[in-house]
Design a protein around this motif. Structure first.
Motif, PDB file in Angstrom:
ATOM      1  N   PHE A  13       9.105  11.279   3.120  1.00 54.19           N
ATOM      2  CA  PHE A  13       7.526  10.787   2.045  1.00 54.19           C
ATOM      3  C   PHE A  13       7.401  10.679   3.462  1.00 54.19           C
ATOM      4  O   PHE A  13       7.980   9.670   3.982  1.00 54.19           O
ATOM      5  CB  PHE A  13       7.667   9.386   1.639  1.00 54.19           C
ATOM      6  CG  PHE A  13       7.885   9.717   0.127  1.00 54.19           C
ATOM      7  CD1 PHE A  13       9.131   9.683  -0.098  1.00 54.19           C
ATOM      8  CD2 PHE A  13       6.381  10.112  -0.915  1.00 54.19           C
ATOM      9  CE1 PHE A  13       9.264  10.087  -1.890  1.00 54.19           C
ATOM     10  CE2 PHE A  13       7.241  10.403  -2.091  1.00 54.19           C
ATOM     11  CZ  PHE A  13       8.252  10.020  -2.909  1.00 54.19           C
ATOM     12  N   ARG A  14       5.894  10.627   3.861  1.00 55.06           N
ATOM     13  CA  ARG A  14       5.780  10.015   5.380  1.00 55.06           C
ATOM     14  C   ARG A  14       5.082   8.616   5.901  1.00 55.06           C
ATOM     15  O   ARG A  14       4.719   8.195   6.795  1.00 55.06           O
ATOM     16  CB  ARG A  14       4.077  11.349   5.791  1.00 55.06           C
ATOM     17  CG  ARG A  14       3.657  11.239   5.084  1.00 55.06           C
ATOM     18  CD  ARG A  14       1.882  11.935   6.059  1.00 55.06           C
ATOM     19  NE  ARG A  14       0.612  11.956   5.297  1.00 55.06           N
ATOM     20  CZ  ARG A  14      -0.128  10.871   4.964  1.00 55.06           C
ATOM     21  NH1 ARG A  14      -0.053   9.663   5.069  1.00 55.06           N
ATOM     22  NH2 ARG A  14      -1.177  11.131   3.902  1.00 55.06           N
ATOM     23  N   SER A  15       4.919   8.693   4.468  1.00 56.85           N
ATOM     24  CA  SER A  15       4.760   7.084   4.769  1.00 56.85           C
ATOM     25  C   SER A  15       5.403   6.085   3.404  1.00 56.85           C
ATOM     26  O   SER A  15       4.820   6.658   1.932  1.00 56.85           O
ATOM     27  CB  SER A  15       3.151   6.749   4.268  1.00 56.85           C
ATOM     28  OG  SER A  15       2.304   5.435   4.622  1.00 56.85           O
ATOM     29  N   HIS A  16       5.505   4.606   3.549  1.00 59.09           N
ATOM     30  CA  HIS A  16       5.644   4.332   2.599  1.00 59.09           C
ATOM     31  C   HIS A  16       4.690   3.111   2.493  1.00 59.09           C
ATOM     32  O   HIS A  16       4.419   2.414   3.301  1.00 59.09           O
ATOM     33  CB  HIS A  16       7.307   3.365   3.152  1.00 59.09           C
ATOM     34  CG  HIS A  16       8.376   4.436   2.140  1.00 59.09           C
ATOM     35  ND1 HIS A  16       9.620   3.698   2.527  1.00 59.09           N
ATOM     36  CD2 HIS A  16       7.870   6.180   2.610  1.00 59.09           C
ATOM     37  CE1 HIS A  16       9.986   4.945   2.507  1.00 59.09           C
ATOM     38  NE2 HIS A  16       8.926   5.738   2.438  1.00 59.09           N
ATOM     39  N   VAL A  17       4.713   2.513   1.439  1.00 57.68           N
ATOM     40  CA  VAL A  17       3.543   1.101   1.197  1.00 57.68           C
ATOM     41  C   VAL A  17       4.176   0.104   0.335  1.00 57.68           C
ATOM     42  O   VAL A  17       3.960   0.690  -1.028  1.00 57.68           O
ATOM     43  CB  VAL A  17       1.907   1.760   0.227  1.00 57.68           C
ATOM     44  CG1 VAL A  17       1.152   0.783   0.538  1.00 57.68           C
ATOM     45  CG2 VAL A  17       1.081   3.308   1.472  1.00 57.68           C
ATOM     46  N   LEU A  18       4.357  -0.979   0.856  1.00 60.18           N
ATOM     47  CA  LEU A  18       5.110  -1.346   0.655  1.00 60.18           C
ATOM     48  C   LEU A  18       3.686  -2.882  -0.797  1.00 60.18           C
ATOM     49  O   LEU A  18       3.048  -3.356   0.005  1.00 60.18           O
ATOM     50  CB  LEU A  18       5.699  -2.502   1.207  1.00 60.18           C
ATOM     51  CG  LEU A  18       6.875  -2.639   1.087  1.00 60.18           C
ATOM     52  CD1 LEU A  18       7.064  -0.844   1.347  1.00 60.18           C
ATOM     53  CD2 LEU A  18       7.771  -3.082   2.464  1.00 60.18           C
TER      54      LEU A  18
ATOM     55  N   LYS B  25      -4.357  10.559  -7.688  1.00 55.50           N
ATOM     56  CA  LYS B  25      -5.592  11.994  -7.222  1.00 55.50           C
ATOM     57  C   LYS B  25      -6.591  12.131  -6.237  1.00 55.50           C
ATOM     58  O   LYS B  25      -6.662  13.805  -6.487  1.00 55.50           O
ATOM     59  CB  LYS B  25      -6.936  10.681  -8.113  1.00 55.50           C
ATOM     60  CG  LYS B  25      -7.440  10.945  -9.126  1.00 55.50           C
ATOM     61  CD  LYS B  25      -9.131  10.251  -9.536  1.00 55.50           C
ATOM     62  CE  LYS B  25     -10.225  10.081  -8.197  1.00 55.50           C
ATOM     63  NZ  LYS B  25     -10.834   8.415  -9.004  1.00 55.50           N
ATOM     64  N   LEU B  26      -5.325  11.835  -5.020  1.00 57.73           N
ATOM     65  CA  LEU B  26      -6.093  12.830  -3.992  1.00 57.73           C
ATOM     66  C   LEU B  26      -4.824  13.616  -3.665  1.00 57.73           C
ATOM     67  O   LEU B  26      -4.657  14.103  -2.626  1.00 57.73           O
ATOM     68  CB  LEU B  26      -6.129  11.231  -2.776  1.00 57.73           C
ATOM     69  CG  LEU B  26      -7.203  10.653  -2.486  1.00 57.73           C
ATOM     70  CD1 LEU B  26      -7.247   9.658  -1.894  1.00 57.73           C
ATOM     71  CD2 LEU B  26      -8.214  10.757  -2.718  1.00 57.73           C
ATOM     72  N   GLY B  27      -4.289  13.943  -4.363  1.00 60.80           N
ATOM     73  CA  GLY B  27      -2.885  14.884  -4.069  1.00 60.80           C
ATOM     74  C   GLY B  27      -1.930  14.811  -3.458  1.00 60.80           C
ATOM     75  O   GLY B  27      -1.559  15.415  -2.431  1.00 60.80           O
ATOM     76  N   LEU B  28      -1.464  13.239  -2.703  1.00 62.69           N
ATOM     77  CA  LEU B  28      -0.998  12.411  -1.738  1.00 62.69           C
ATOM     78  C   LEU B  28       0.746  11.672  -2.205  1.00 62.69           C
ATOM     79  O   LEU B  28       0.996  11.742  -1.725  1.00 62.69           O
ATOM     80  CB  LEU B  28      -1.786  11.600  -0.926  1.00 62.69           C
ATOM     81  CG  LEU B  28      -3.091  11.895   0.064  1.00 62.69           C
ATOM     82  CD1 LEU B  28      -3.527  10.782  -0.270  1.00 62.69           C
ATOM     83  CD2 LEU B  28      -2.140  12.998   0.977  1.00 62.69           C
ATOM     84  N   ASP B  29       1.045  12.198  -3.671  1.00 59.10           N
ATOM     85  CA  ASP B  29       1.526  11.503  -3.707  1.00 59.10           C
ATOM     86  C   ASP B  29       3.553  11.837  -4.032  1.00 59.10           C
ATOM     87  O   ASP B  29       4.348  11.046  -4.089  1.00 59.10           O
ATOM     88  CB  ASP B  29       1.768  11.121  -5.972  1.00 59.10           C
ATOM     89  CG  ASP B  29       1.226  12.661  -6.537  1.00 59.10           C
ATOM     90  OD1 ASP B  29       2.259  12.721  -7.190  1.00 59.10           O
ATOM     91  OD2 ASP B  29       0.434  13.308  -5.951  1.00 59.10           O
ATOM     92  N   ARG B  30       3.337  13.470  -3.215  1.00 58.91           N
ATOM     93  CA  ARG B  30       4.097  13.788  -2.586  1.00 58.91           C
ATOM     94  C   ARG B  30       4.568  12.974  -1.194  1.00 58.91           C
ATOM     95  O   ARG B  30       6.484  13.165  -1.020  1.00 58.91           O
ATOM     96  CB  ARG B  30       4.556  15.211  -3.280  1.00 58.91           C
ATOM     97  CG  ARG B  30       4.557  15.636  -4.526  1.00 58.91           C
ATOM     98  CD  ARG B  30       5.430  16.646  -4.497  1.00 58.91           C
ATOM     99  NE  ARG B  30       6.479  16.669  -4.504  1.00 58.91           N
ATOM    100  CZ  ARG B  30       7.626  17.947  -4.024  1.00 58.91           C
ATOM    101  NH1 ARG B  30       7.305  18.466  -4.102  1.00 58.91           N
ATOM    102  NH2 ARG B  30       8.695  16.395  -4.105  1.00 58.91           N
ATOM    103  N   GLU B  31       3.611  12.876  -0.659  1.00 54.63           N
ATOM    104  CA  GLU B  31       3.904  12.647   0.637  1.00 54.63           C
ATOM    105  C   GLU B  31       3.654  10.719   0.633  1.00 54.63           C
ATOM    106  O   GLU B  31       4.767  10.642   1.686  1.00 54.63           O
ATOM    107  CB  GLU B  31       2.450  13.121   1.570  1.00 54.63           C
ATOM    108  CG  GLU B  31       2.419  14.146   1.748  1.00 54.63           C
ATOM    109  CD  GLU B  31       0.987  14.275   2.226  1.00 54.63           C
ATOM    110  OE1 GLU B  31       0.525  15.778   1.587  1.00 54.63           O
ATOM    111  OE2 GLU B  31       0.564  13.238   2.758  1.00 54.63           O
ATOM    112  N   ILE B  32       3.289  10.462   0.033  1.00 59.41           N
ATOM    113  CA  ILE B  32       3.171   8.669   0.167  1.00 59.41           C
ATOM    114  C   ILE B  32       3.405   7.472  -0.883  1.00 59.41           C
ATOM    115  O   ILE B  32       3.502   8.408  -1.310  1.00 59.41           O
ATOM    116  CB  ILE B  32       1.629   8.277   0.193  1.00 59.41           C
ATOM    117  CG1 ILE B  32       1.515   9.244   1.067  1.00 59.41           C
ATOM    118  CG2 ILE B  32       1.786   6.698   0.393  1.00 59.41           C
ATOM    119  CD1 ILE B  32       0.486   8.538   2.169  1.00 59.41           C
ATOM    120  N   LYS B  33       4.915   7.332  -1.021  1.00 59.38           N
ATOM    121  CA  LYS B  33       5.523   6.342  -1.604  1.00 59.38           C
ATOM    122  C   LYS B  33       5.179   4.684  -1.626  1.00 59.38           C
ATOM    123  O   LYS B  33       5.285   3.980  -0.933  1.00 59.38           O
ATOM    124  CB  LYS B  33       6.837   6.260  -1.176  1.00 59.38           C
ATOM    125  CG  LYS B  33       7.787   5.703  -2.160  1.00 59.38           C
ATOM    126  CD  LYS B  33       9.412   6.102  -1.790  1.00 59.38           C
ATOM    127  CE  LYS B  33      10.413   5.781  -2.905  1.00 59.38           C
ATOM    128  NZ  LYS B  33      11.881   5.870  -2.219  1.00 59.38           N
TER     129      LYS B  33
END
Lengths: 403, 118
Positions: free
Chosen positions: A4-9, A34-42
């Motif tokens: 994951f390139r980004s973690h959002v807490l 929806k933006l297709g980012l779920d494999r990059e952003i946790k």
């Protein structure tokens, strides 16, 4: 493992839950998908980050961008603008209360940079419901060290040398209490954690249980090893349903992994624990009334001596410590007594967690070294008085505290 | 978890789970993803970077998209902050991205041919 390139807490302490953080989180997760980012952003739900009047709160790593008062719609904007396009959403950033300047990151906010988080080391950083995250941050290593390389006496000596004192308010030297319980002669002993936290406005213990339940479980197992107990109870007030839920989940996971139960780490040591839920009686925060309550009797204090270390739960020697006291144990075992003793003052070692509320700019939960002055806490950490008004009074201990 | 060694092995495996939230990464990669970048294929570049980093098992590397850096005719732009230096690579497609990870990030060699200076 997926990178994951980004973690959002997303802070999910009880305070932020009542501010609507779960709706914020759901909107964020949906938009990211929806933006297709779920494999990059946790997206990670954590315990209390500490800025309780700014909730719902998001912290975006690796940069540590801190967003406050984030509604569901705001969360969608953060996903589209920041997470997808890399444009930070300025209007949701934190402003320093004294200078009105924007402070972009968690690391730059004085509220955080002036803290020293030991008891709160994982609170607001990990997902309390994922034991692997606790393990990633040295979880259960202290228990492993204690069981396989230290004797019970050595554990007690370490706690004594650290200078740790009870964090429930009485400040009794923790190592000494462990020693008394260890020295008591009995076939059966108990370890009890006092999580009744009855003082109105206090939520230090609640936040630790909600945000880092394994810290308490691991410490209680270490305590059991040190004093010779194989059973423990955590007495949590009924008004903390989220803490009870997260703690029970953590206990189940710890059992699955074999960190509690029989033959821990193959050493033959056995320790298990259960939750006992209170029923609304303030008096059950007092240790002997608490013990009576666990026994199924009416919560009534009794004269001491005998102290619980000699005769406690069901008449057996019982080690009874506060949540925050336990939360300090594992770092002391891992980093050593001297490390802890270097923090704080001569008579009060280590740090203290404070729940700060009232007419102050940054309300919430902080952990600072002992010895920090009230002025520093109020003005440097918590941003001073709203409207630049004059400081008039501070009351320590909340509505139950004395004058 | 029968032994301490099993615990330590698991810790190594899951270390990556929380690493991104702890302190400064050793290597920071920044990808320009303004509209110009995206039009030039920066998404594929970003994905290639992430895949290669995961494939090589590199730790302590962060990858962040940012808005337009201004060098719109040389997109996709990849900035690598590693080994004490800052390097700006231009016209980085997926294949070049993978080589940058292997040669610059992992081995420390700047690929001079692809560097752009202002």
């Amino acid at each position: 493992m997926n990178l994951f390139r980004s973690h959002v807490l997303v802070c999910a302490g009880a305070g932020c839950v009542s501010s609507g953080c779960l709706a914020t989180e759901e909107a964020l997760v949906d938009e990211i998908a929806k933006l297709g980012l779920d494999r990059e952003i946790k997206v990670i739900e954590t315990g209390c980050i500490g800025t309780c009047d700014l909730g719902p709160v998001l912290v975006v790593y690796p940069e540590g961008i801190f967003y406050r008062n984030v509604t569901a719609d705001d969360a969608r904007e953060v996903a589209n603008e920041h997470l997808l396009k890399g444009r930070i959403v300025q209007r949701l950033l934190y402003r320093d209360p004294l200078t009105s300047q924007i402070v972009q990151t968690y690391g730059e906010m004085e509220f955080f940079s002036r803290q020293l988080r030991i008891a709160l080391r994982n609170t607001g950083v990990i997902n309390p419901e994922v034991i692997e995250e606790y393990i990633a941050r040295d979880g259960y290593e202290a228990l492993a060290c204690a069981l396989t390389t230290m004797s019970g006496e050595q554990v007690i000596a370490t706690i004594k040398e650290s200078g740790l004192r009870g964090r429930g308010g009485a400040g009794f030297p923790t190592g000494l209490k462990w020693q008394f319980t260890a020295q008591a002669h009995s076939d059966v002993k108990y370890v009890v954690c006092n999580a009744d936290e009855g003082d109105p406005g206090a939520f230090m213990d609640r936040s630790i249980l909600e945000g880092d339940p394994h810290a308490v479980i691991e410490a209680m197992a270490i305590a059991g090893y040190a004093v010779g107990a194989s059973a423990g109870y955590v007495y949590v007030r009924a008004e903390y349903p989220l803490a009870v839920k997260r703690l029970q989940h953590a206990i189940n996971q710890a059992r699955d992994y074999g960190f509690i139960g029989d033959n821990i780490f193959g050493t033959g040591f056995r320790f298990d624990l259960e939750i006992r839920v209170g029923a609304g009686a303030f008096v059950c925060g007092e240790e002997t009334a608490l013990i009576a309550s666990i026994e199924g009797r009416r919560g009534e204090p009794r004269p001491r001596p005998p102290y619980p270390a000699a005769k406690g739960l069901w008449g057996k020697p019982t080690l009874l410590n506060n949540v925050e006291t336990f939360a300090n144990i594992c770092p002391i075992i891992l980093h050593g007594a001297q490390w802890y003793a270097r923090i704080g003052t001569e008579k009060s070692k280590g740090t203290k967690v404070f729940a700060v509320a009232g007419n102050i700019n940054n309300t919430g939960l902080v952990e600072v070294p002992m010895g920090m002055t009230l002025r520093q806490l109020v003005f440097d950490v918590c941003g001073g008085i709203p409207g630049g008004k004059e400081f008039k009074a501070a009351q320590a201990g909340g509505p139950s505290g004395g004058f | 978890m029968k032994t301490v060694d099993e615990l330590r092995k698991l810790r190594e495996e899951v270390r990556q789970m929380t690493r991104l939230r702890e302190g400064e990464p050793e290597v920071r990669i920044v990808v320009a993803m303004g509209t110009c970048g995206i039009a030039a294929g920066a998404r594929e570049t970003l994905n290639a970077l992430l895949q290669e980093i995961a494939a090589r098992g590199l730790a302590g590397v962060s990858v962040s998209p940012v808005g337009c850096m201004g060098l719109c005719d040389r997109e996709p732009i990849v900035e690598v902050n590693a080994h004490g230096g800052r390097t700006l690579y231009a016209r980085v497609n997926a294949e070049k991205a993978r080589r940058i990870v292997r040669e610059h990030v992992e081995a420390g060699w700047v690929i001079e041919d692809w560097v752009t200076r202002n």
